[in-house]
Design an enzyme around this catalytic site. Structure first.
Site, PDB file in Angstrom:
ATOM      1  N   HIS A 133     -21.669   5.078 -32.411  1.00 56.88           N
ATOM      2  CA  HIS A 133     -21.927   4.335 -31.167  1.00 56.88           C
ATOM      3  C   HIS A 133     -23.429   4.146 -30.906  1.00 56.88           C
ATOM      4  CE1 HIS A 133     -17.724   4.606 -30.358  1.00 56.88           C
ATOM      5  NE2 HIS A 133     -17.731   5.907 -30.158  1.00 56.88           N
ATOM      6  N   ASP A 169     -12.273   6.295 -37.278  1.00 58.33           N
ATOM      7  CA  ASP A 169     -12.368   6.955 -35.979  1.00 58.33           C
ATOM      8  C   ASP A 169     -11.632   6.072 -34.960  1.00 58.33           C
ATOM      9  OD1 ASP A 169     -14.394   9.105 -34.445  1.00 58.33           O
ATOM     10  OD2 ASP A 169     -13.806   7.392 -33.202  1.00 58.33           O
ATOM     11  N   HIS A 171     -12.224   5.288 -32.042  1.00 60.08           N
ATOM     12  CA  HIS A 171     -13.077   4.406 -31.244  1.00 60.08           C
ATOM     13  C   HIS A 171     -13.813   3.436 -32.175  1.00 60.08           C
ATOM     14  CE1 HIS A 171     -12.755   8.281 -29.054  1.00 60.08           C
ATOM     15  NE2 HIS A 171     -12.554   7.486 -28.027  1.00 60.08           N
ATOM     16  N   ASP A 258      -9.700  11.817 -34.238  1.00 65.83           N
ATOM     17  CA  ASP A 258      -9.370  11.650 -32.814  1.00 65.83           C
ATOM     18  C   ASP A 258      -8.224  10.657 -32.588  1.00 65.83           C
ATOM     19  OD1 ASP A 258     -11.046   9.566 -33.504  1.00 65.83           O
ATOM     20  OD2 ASP A 258     -12.533   9.941 -31.938  1.00 65.83           O
TER      21      ASP A 258
HETATM   22 ZN   LIG Z   1     -14.062   8.640 -31.758  1.00 64.92          ZN
END
Ligand SMILES: [Zn+2]
Ligand SMILES: [Zn+2]
Length: 361
Positions: A133, A169, A171, A258
């Site tokens: 991110h 991941d 996200h 996750d």
């Molecule tokens: Zn994540």
């Protein structure tokens, strides 16, 4: 009878200095998580396997750091680090020493890359990293410095020109996408939960790269409650064609812990069965196209037990050693609505991206 395949050498990045962070007691990224992985792999006899060794992470070099982040941002991280005052972002609190800690956790990924390039190991596994991110201008989403960008620039400086990032991941890797959006040397494939409702609200199917990087940025979003079956369908219908087309010379895998059904940071319902399946496929792909060059950056994963099962699973896959997590029962199976959305999303990715790359659907 043919001889069994040679076991690959795997470097496990670990040192106490990785753990010198402090986002606060209620933060999902808890102090002790890397030590926990290290102790767990020792307990299940992976760390003592003859082909797994510990690699000590080196701090990221100033030159790579300055390549991946804006000077104003670095000044601010240094100020927060000195004073302990301020935050990187609302979800990423500052603390005294954050700069030095981020240099180590980010440097771990580059240390792993260098160990592969020198021939010391075939693959590396870092229990941290995957700070996808963090963007050039600023960090956030628990990410201070973008280790993937740093590692890719290191590889590019050594002549690598077909780096694949398989970012599973849960996200979307919005930071990494931004660095390489028009870069023909980097293919990024991201599987993530639908950005309509999950952080960072970015990573739509229509974001397919631009200019010379057109078609090399692939986003595959999944609806809430997606489980192993639909995930495998999407993987099988997208990944082999894309990877075969790209013929990567180095592969990074963010294995997506996750997205496990016990992880409360997302709404996907994966088990370690699919995590084994995807990591096995990409491990074989690395041996087929990249002379084995594969770095696993484990990144997220916030349910302590599931995080360890996932870590054991992926480490055992890339080291060809034995580890079996307990059997897992996700709360439900993929229903018709989930199947319909996933099939539609896979078709849309194929329709948008495959013609650009000259691939058949
Ligand atoms: Zn994540
Ligand atoms: Zn291998």
């Amino acid at each position: 009878m043919s001889a069994s395949p040679k076991k690959c050498k795997v470097g496990f990045l670990w040192d106490y200095s990785m753990e010198t962070f402090n986002f606060g007691k209620s933060h999902p990224v808890r102090v002790g998580r890397f030590q926990m992985v290290r102790d767990f792999i020792e307990q299940v006899e992976l760390l003592t396997a003859e082909n797994i060794s510990i690699l000590k992470p080196e701090p990221l070099s100033e030159s790579l750091l300055e390549r991946i982040h804006a000077p104003e941002y670095l000044d601010e991280v240094r100020r927060i680090s000195r004073t302990g005052e301020g935050e990187i972002d609302i979800d990423t609190p500052g603390f005294r020493g954050i700069y030095e800690n981020a240099l180590i956790t980010t440097g771990a990924t580059v240390t792993g890359v260098k160990a592969i390039l020198s021939g010391e190991v075939d693959h590396f596994y870092s229990p941290t990293g995957g700070f996808h991110h963090a963007k050039y201008a600023w960090g956030g989403g628990f990410c201070v410095f973008n280790d993937i960008a740093a590692a890719i620039y290191e590889l590019k400086s050594q002549g690598f020109s077909r780096v694949l990032v398989l970012d599973l991941d849960v996200h979307h890797g919005n930071g990494t996408q931004e660095y390489f959006y028009n870069d023909p040397d980097v293919m990024i494939i991201s599987f993530h939960e639908d950005p309509e409702w999950l952080y960072p609200h970015d990573g739509f199917i229509t974001d397919i790269g631009s200019d010379e990087g057109l078609g090399l940025n692939i986003n595959m979003p999944f609806p809430m409650d997606s489980g192993d079956a639909v995930y495998r369908y999407a993987f099988d219908n997208l990944i082999p064609s894309l990877v075969e087309f790209f013929e990567p010379d180095f592969i990074f895998l963010l294995p997506g812990y996750d997205a496990h059904y016990r992880d409360s940071m997302s709404h996907l319902t994966l088990t370690t069965d699919i995590i084994r399946y995807t990591s096995k496929w990409i491990h074989q792909a690395a041996h087929k196209w990249s002379q084995g060059k594969l770095g696993v950056i484990s990144g997220g994963g916030y349910h302590p037990e599931a995080f360890l099962w996932c870590a054991g699973t992926v480490l055992s896959v890339i080291s060809r050693t034995d580890y079996q997590p307990p059997s897992q029962e996700p709360p439900f199976e993929d229903d018709d609505e989930t199947w319909n959305i996933v099939k539609r999303n896979v078709s849309r990715v194929q329709e948008l991206v495959f013609p650009i790359l000259g691939l058949e659907k």
